[in-house]
Scaffold this active site. Structure first.
Site, mmCIF file in Angstrom:
data_model
loop_
_atom_site.group_PDB
_atom_site.id
_atom_site.type_symbol
_atom_site.label_atom_id
_atom_site.label_comp_id
_atom_site.label_asym_id
_atom_site.label_seq_id
_atom_site.Cartn_x
_atom_site.Cartn_y
_atom_site.Cartn_z
ATOM 1 N N LYS A 184 -47.241 81.986 11.466
ATOM 2 C CA LYS A 184 -46.728 82.049 10.093
ATOM 3 C C LYS A 184 -47.713 81.377 9.141
ATOM 4 C CE LYS A 184 -44.226 79.593 7.177
ATOM 5 N NZ LYS A 184 -44.863 80.121 5.983
ATOM 6 N N GLY A 237 -49.033 70.557 8.302
ATOM 7 C CA GLY A 237 -48.478 70.543 6.949
ATOM 8 C C GLY A 237 -48.001 69.162 6.573
ATOM 9 N N SER A 238 -46.998 69.118 5.722
ATOM 10 C CA SER A 238 -46.538 67.847 5.169
ATOM 11 C C SER A 238 -45.656 67.077 6.158
ATOM 12 C CB SER A 238 -45.738 68.117 3.897
ATOM 13 O OG SER A 238 -44.598 68.877 4.225
ATOM 14 N N CYS A 293 -56.426 66.975 4.463
ATOM 15 C CA CYS A 293 -55.600 65.929 5.089
ATOM 16 C C CYS A 293 -56.455 64.738 5.468
ATOM 17 C CB CYS A 293 -54.918 66.507 6.321
ATOM 18 S SG CYS A 293 -56.052 67.410 7.362
ATOM 19 N N GLU A 392 -50.330 59.734 0.118
ATOM 20 C CA GLU A 392 -51.283 60.848 0.118
ATOM 21 C C GLU A 392 -51.133 61.593 -1.211
ATOM 22 O OE1 GLU A 392 -50.480 64.395 2.591
ATOM 23 O OE2 GLU A 392 -52.555 64.200 3.257
#
Ligand code: NAD
Length: 490
Positions: A184, A237-238, A293, A392
């Site tokens: 995805k 991701g987060s 990141c 972040e």
């Protein structure tokens, strides 16, 4: 459909069992060019029925894919590398258009992705030789052999900052291991990863081994993580979504790999050359407009070299060209989405309220008249309590602090909820390595920046994630180990 991207024919379809099929989802999402601020495509927001069909196709394909063996799977992995290389120019333009990254950076991404497919082609071949290896055991008359089986069907979920790279880091080892895949892409940058389905067709990858679903977290991401037919989720991701992925997997004890956020430090020691250090500091934070990141976004500089370093940084920041990602000579593109620009802007507003000391910010330059741009920004003497020091930001914002000693630098570097990466700059490589050994992070660069190699591991300590990608560890993430143990003689 308004897509201007001719080589992607069917963004309103899903790639399931090697066919582009109509999505069960009824919502449609806009895909934007962050420089022109125009819609460049629309993508279907698939739903749970798409996930179900893709998982079923992957389940059906997996046993034969496993049975093929590593050497045969390696041929397909080399096929991905060859096709990406052949389409290099088109893909660089596509990444720059959808993501906003300058052409040179998009080129680096593509090289990294190709190197990853090649590396795991070799690992797939090597896996055959590792099957049935004898294990040395103390008990007499007993033989133990070790085998490595694929985990099964894996769901791979990627973010928007490095679409071709993050997908390569998951897809290549998963296929090498013998897993079948439901991939995805991020709904923000779905365009580059569509090519992976096209390549699957081109190289005649067996049907169902790679399925690609377009959509957002609600339509595809969450149903994929909850699906009982998915044996493992690998997510980048987060932290917020990573924790939801982990909770979903926990309900059926499925395994997860999580590559999450970071707030990585860069330590500039008193024996560093400030001019050279400034080049590395720049490379660590302004690449991809800071949307990395592993961005080294906390600068810890020894007080003896601080003034010289800030002066060198200001000079370099003033020389950056902001503009069209497709234009030669652009150093910094826009942020990838209006949403991300707004997220970062909120941190800049907090900095203003907190009265942070500015070295460079929006007052020091004129921004392009179009695009989701923010000025490269540098604060100094930032208090450790500041949200900008702790959280972040994921944008072109660097926070600096002076330190009086090596010990203080190490202590502050480790004083973070995250532990993804760190950089040490010193005139003495041995000292840099010694300091590096004391830092709590997965990747530590010394006298270099953002050096990511397919042979070395990627992943974080603490809240930066669980597990490792790349290297043999990246392959192990998609393998189950089993032993056959019994008497040597009947
Ligand atoms: P995000 O978490 O919002 O989205 C990541 C992916 O998860 C997208 O494909 C999204 O559609 C999907 N998703 C959203 N909700 C979901 C749900 N409930 N269930 C399952 N999937 C869902 O992250 P982002 O904004 O795309 O990326 C930025 C973040 O990614 C930053 O925090 C960054 O640090 C991190 N990141 C980490 C690494 C790493 O290697 N550690 C690399 C790149 C980005």
């Amino acid at each position: 459909m308004t897509s201007q991207i001719e080589h992607i024919p069917l963004l309103n379809k899903q790639f399931i069992n090697s066919r582009w099929v109509a999505s069960a989802g009824s919502r449609v999402l806009d895909v934007m060019n962050p420089y022109s601020e125009e819609r460049i495509a629309q993508v279907t927001a698939g739903d749970a029925a798409d996930v179900d069909a893709a998982v079923k196709a992957a389940q059906q394909a997996q046993p034969d894919w496993q049975a093929l063996g590593g050497a045969a799977r390696a041929v397909y992995l080399d096929g991905f590398a060859d096709s990406l290389k052949a389409r290099c120019k088109e893909l660089i333009t596509l990444s720059a258009t959808n993501n906003g990254k300058p052409l040179a950076e998009a080129g680096i991404d593509l090289d990294d992705a190709i190197a990853c497919y090649r590396y795991y082609a070799k690992q797939a071949k090597a896996l055959d030789a590792r099957q049935g290896e004898l294990v040395s055991v103390e008990m007499e008359g007993i033989e133990a052999r070790c085998y490595h089986d694929p985990v099964g069907v894996v769901g791979l979920i990627t973010p928007w900052n490095f679409p071709l790279v993050t997908s390569a880091w998951k897809l290549a080892p998963a296929l090498a291991a013998g897993c079948s895949v439901v991939l995805k892409p991020s709904e923000v940058t779905p365009l580059p990863e569509q090519v992976l389905a096209e390549i699957a067709l081109e190289i005649a990858l067996p049907a169902g081994v790679l399925n690609l679903l377009n959509g957002d977290g609600e339509g595809i991401g969450a149903p994929l993580t909850h699906h009982p037919g998915v044996d493992k989720i690998s997510f980048t991701g987060s932290n917020r979504v990573g924790e939801a992925v982990m909770q979903a997997a926990a309900t059926r004890t499925a395994s997860v790999s999580l590559e999450l956020g970071g707030k990585s430090p860069i330590l500039v020691m008193d024996d560093a050359d400030p001019a050279q250090a400034a080049d590395w500091v720049m490379a660590g934070i302004y690449f991809n407009a800071g949307q990395i990141c592993s961005a080294t976004s906390r600068l810890l500089v020894h007080k003896d070299v601080a003034e010289a370093l800030y002066a060198a940084l200001a000079e370099r920041m003033d020389a950056l060209t902001l503009g069209d990602p497709l234009a030669e000579g652009t150093d910094l593109g826009p942020l990838t989405s209006a949403r991300q620009r707004d997220v970062v802007q909120r941190y800049l507003d907090i900095a203003k309220q907190e009265g942070l000391a500015v070295v460079r910010d929006a007052q020091h330059r004129t921004l392009p008249t179009q695009g989701y741009f923010l000025a490269p920004t540098l604060y100094r003497d930032v208090p450790v309590e500041s949200r900008l020091w702790q959280e972040e930001i994921f944008g072109p914002v660097l926070c600096g602090r002076s330190v009086a000693s090596e010990e203080e630098a190490i202590k502050l570097a480790n004083d973070s909820a995250y532990g993804l990466a760190a950089t040490v700059i010193s005139g003495d490589p041995e000292r840099a390595r010694r300091i590096g050994r004391q830092l709590k992070a997965g990747s530590i660069w010394y006298n270099s920046e953002q050096l990511v190699l397919p042979e070395t591991a990627w992943g974080g300590f603490k809240r930066s994630g669980i597990g490792r990608e790349l290297g043999p560890w990246g392959l192990s993430a998609y393998l189950e180990v089993k032993h056959l143990v019994g008497p040597e003689e009947v």
